[in-house]
Scaffold this motif. Structure first.
Motif, PDB file in Angstrom:
ATOM      1  N   VAL A  33       0.876  -1.170   0.000  1.00  0.00           N
ATOM      2  CA  VAL A  33       0.000   0.000   0.000  1.00  0.00           C
ATOM      3  C   VAL A  33       0.917   1.225   0.000  1.00  0.00           C
ATOM      4  N   GLU A  34       1.109   1.800  -1.169  1.00  0.00           N
ATOM      5  CA  GLU A  34       2.104   2.858  -1.359  1.00  0.00           C
ATOM      6  C   GLU A  34       1.657   3.767  -2.499  1.00  0.00           C
ATOM      7  N   ASP A  35       1.548   5.089  -2.228  1.00  0.00           N
ATOM      8  CA  ASP A  35       1.056   6.001  -3.259  1.00  0.00           C
ATOM      9  C   ASP A  35       2.138   6.489  -4.210  1.00  0.00           C
ATOM     10  N   GLU A  36       3.413   6.273  -3.880  1.00  0.00           N
ATOM     11  CA  GLU A  36       4.489   6.586  -4.828  1.00  0.00           C
ATOM     12  C   GLU A  36       4.552   5.432  -5.825  1.00  0.00           C
ATOM     13  N   ARG A  37       3.954   5.631  -6.977  1.00  0.00           N
ATOM     14  CA  ARG A  37       3.741   4.529  -7.910  1.00  0.00           C
ATOM     15  C   ARG A  37       5.038   3.886  -8.387  1.00  0.00           C
ATOM     16  N   ARG A  38       6.041   4.694  -8.671  1.00  0.00           N
ATOM     17  CA  ARG A  38       7.304   4.122  -9.146  1.00  0.00           C
ATOM     18  C   ARG A  38       7.940   3.245  -8.076  1.00  0.00           C
ATOM     19  N   LEU A  39       7.907   3.709  -6.840  1.00  0.00           N
ATOM     20  CA  LEU A  39       8.458   2.916  -5.740  1.00  0.00           C
ATOM     21  C   LEU A  39       7.652   1.636  -5.558  1.00  0.00           C
ATOM     22  N   ALA A  40       6.330   1.768  -5.559  1.00  0.00           N
ATOM     23  CA  ALA A  40       5.470   0.599  -5.353  1.00  0.00           C
ATOM     24  C   ALA A  40       5.717  -0.456  -6.422  1.00  0.00           C
TER      25      ALA A  40
ATOM     26  N   LEU B 274       3.104  -1.145   4.293  1.00  0.00           N
ATOM     27  CA  LEU B 274       2.155  -0.035   4.412  1.00  0.00           C
ATOM     28  C   LEU B 274       2.857   1.305   4.572  1.00  0.00           C
ATOM     29  N   ASP B 275       2.652   2.194   3.600  1.00  0.00           N
ATOM     30  CA  ASP B 275       3.177   3.553   3.720  1.00  0.00           C
ATOM     31  C   ASP B 275       2.317   4.329   4.718  1.00  0.00           C
ATOM     32  N   ILE B 276       2.895   5.321   5.373  1.00  0.00           N
ATOM     33  CA  ILE B 276       2.136   6.113   6.337  1.00  0.00           C
ATOM     34  C   ILE B 276       1.379   7.243   5.660  1.00  0.00           C
ATOM     35  N   MET B 277       2.058   7.981   4.769  1.00  0.00           N
ATOM     36  CA  MET B 277       1.431   9.127   4.110  1.00  0.00           C
ATOM     37  C   MET B 277       0.675   8.660   2.877  1.00  0.00           C
ATOM     38  N   LEU B 278      -0.626   8.398   3.028  1.00  0.00           N
ATOM     39  CA  LEU B 278      -1.458   7.864   1.949  1.00  0.00           C
ATOM     40  C   LEU B 278      -2.690   8.733   1.741  1.00  0.00           C
TER      41      LEU B 278
END
Length: 222
Positions: free
Chosen positions: A6-13, A50-54
């Motif tokens: 669950v990560e909003d930075e698409r490239r990282l995810a 799980l990313d925190i800033m989502l």
């Protein structure tokens, strides 16, 4: 093993998903906190990154909601923040581990493996599973039968690993698909039979029993 990122930075995810898939995990990716909570609540994952800033719902709230609902899936939190307060808050909401960006991919994989090992075998337990003359090292991803090492592809090992973690129990074809292939897989479910056949050929035919109409059971080796 099936993981949820669950990560909003698409490239990282997508980069993490690609690397973890190469490690043999089935990986699903979502970019929104609410969708992450919905997916994780289905209970079919072995670990959540799980990313925190989502957007939608931050990681703290996702983690707290999962724990409040009784879900015990291991959670590895990611954040661009640093500082003791952020780590403490993440762990207080029920996260099992914490990693601050930027992080080493090698470190992330090590944390993932440690959390999965801890969940499956208890704190400090050995990653080596032994059933008769079959020995499976889930950390080194090596398989031995009667002292001889048997080579496996990444996906073959993933199927065997899931059977080993459920040794003695019947595992359905659907469960194997769910934990070894990702959510987007829409191919022929009979692919499981192909991999079971390969495992039997590489190990021993009687090691994996077919329970008609139910699935497969890994027996203790002789």
């Amino acid at each position: 093993m099936r993981l949820l990122i669950v990560e909003d930075e698409r490239r990282l995810a997508l980069s993490l998903a690609k690397g973890l898939t190469a490690e043999g995990y089935a990986v699903d990716v979502v970019h929104d906190g609410r969708e992450g909570l919905h997916r994780a609540s289905e209970g079919c994952y072995d670990l959540v990154i799980l990313d925190i800033m989502l957007p939608g719902l931050n990681g703290y709230r996702v983690c707290a909601a999962l724990r409040a609902a009784g879900h015990e899936v291991p959670i590895l939190m990611l954040t661009a923040k640093d500082g003791e307060y952020d780590e403490a808050e993440g762990l207080d909401t029920g996260a099992d581990d914490y990693l601050t960006k930027p992080f080493s991919y090698v470190v992330l994989v090590a944390r993932v493996k440690a959390l999965l090992r801890r969940r499956g075998q208890g704190p400090g337990a050995s990653p080596v599973r032994t059933l008769g003359d079959l020995k499976v090292d889930t950390a080194a991803r090596r398989v031995f039968l009667a002292a001889d090492e048997v080579p496996f592809t990444t996906k073959e090992f993933a199927v065997l690993e899931h059977l080993v973690t459920r040794a003695g129990h019947v595992v359905s074809k659907a469960e194997i698909l769910e934990h070894v292939w990702d959510f987007a897989y829409d191919g022929d479910p009979n692919i499981v039979e192909v991999y079971i056949s390969t495992l039997r050929r590489k190990l021993r035919p009687d090691l994996i029993r077919t329970v008609r109409g139910a699935g497969y059971r890994l027996e203790s080796g002789r």
